[in-house]
Design a protein around this motif. Structure first.
Motif, PDB file in Angstrom:
ATOM      1  N   THR A  41       0.828  -1.207   0.000  1.00  0.00           N
ATOM      2  CA  THR A  41       0.000   0.000   0.000  1.00  0.00           C
ATOM      3  C   THR A  41       0.862   1.257   0.000  1.00  0.00           C
ATOM      4  N   VAL A  77      -6.744   4.125  -2.114  1.00  0.00           N
ATOM      5  CA  VAL A  77      -5.658   3.145  -2.002  1.00  0.00           C
ATOM      6  C   VAL A  77      -5.569   2.603  -0.578  1.00  0.00           C
ATOM      7  N   GLY A 106      -6.161  -1.199   0.389  1.00  0.00           N
ATOM      8  CA  GLY A 106      -5.081  -1.905   1.082  1.00  0.00           C
ATOM      9  C   GLY A 106      -5.538  -2.520   2.390  1.00  0.00           C
TER      10      GLY A 106
END
Length: 211
Positions: free
Chosen positions: A24, A181, A185
């Motif tokens: 991530t 994101v 993640g």
């Protein structure tokens, strides 16, 4: 499963958690350090031939103008049109869109507006590509009408009514990208940790059964 169960699975499988966090972080750094993209855009309007009588050319559009705009858009978007733009020094990855007052399912093309846009890694390339597209469009329009026997004084023309050849950076929404994101993640890490736990239980149960 409750939220607490996911947290327990993440603590129990620390290597899975660390790996997901590292991936991530790499994606976030990649987004942060990605080079900027530049875009140049122009909206052109097809116009009727000039007459000796003064009139407002934008008051009404004839079907011929809409047809010519649609034909031009189809040709520019074809392999032949993109190849012509590439030979003129432009990027063949440009976009050309005919004005649509409807939607994707029920389009309404009754206005002779074309939106031409290009994107590139630097402003010079974006500007050069847009100028190449406009030049190819102008040459194609004149050549098509000449081949059909139209007199030069009766040619359909076009002019730029919006946008410019000046490229501007495409900023986007980095905060939303980072949040997306991080969310993906976190979900991926929790799913991987729970999957590892389930496989561990199955392996333990199979070993007990064999014993």
């Amino acid at each position: 499963m409750a939220f607490r169960d996911f947290m327990v699975a993440l603590r129990r499988n620390i290597w899975v958690t660390v790996t997901a966090a590292a991936v991530t972080l790499l994606v976030v750094v990649g987004i942060r350090t990605a080079p900027p993209t530049y875009a140049a855009r122009s909206v052109v309007t097809f116009l009727s031939p000039r007459t000796e009588y003064p009139r407002n050319t934008f008051a009404s559009f004839t079907p011929a103008l809409v047809t010519m705009a649609e034909v031009s858009a189809d040709w520019l978007g074809s392999a032949a049109g993109r190849d012509a733009v590439r030979k003129a020094g432009g990027d063949p990855g440009f976009e050309v869109v005919l004005a649509n007052r409807g939607n994707q399912e029920q389009p309404i093309h009754d206005q002779p507006y074309l939106t031409l846009s290009v994107t590139a890694g630097d402003p010079g390339t974006a500007r050069r590509s847009l100028l190449a597209v406009l030049g190819v469009l102008r040459e194609r329009l004149q050549r098509t009408q000449a081949e059909q026997g139209a007199l030069p004084g009766s040619y359909i023309t076009w002019q730029i009514d919006a946008g410019s050849d000046r490229a501007v950076p495409v900023v986007g929404r980095p905060a939303r990208a980072f949040l997306a994101v991080l969310l993906i993640g976190g979900i991926g890490a929790a799913y991987a940790a729970v999957t590892v736990d389930r496989r561990r239980r199955r392996s333990g149960g199979a070993a007990t059964a064999r014993a």
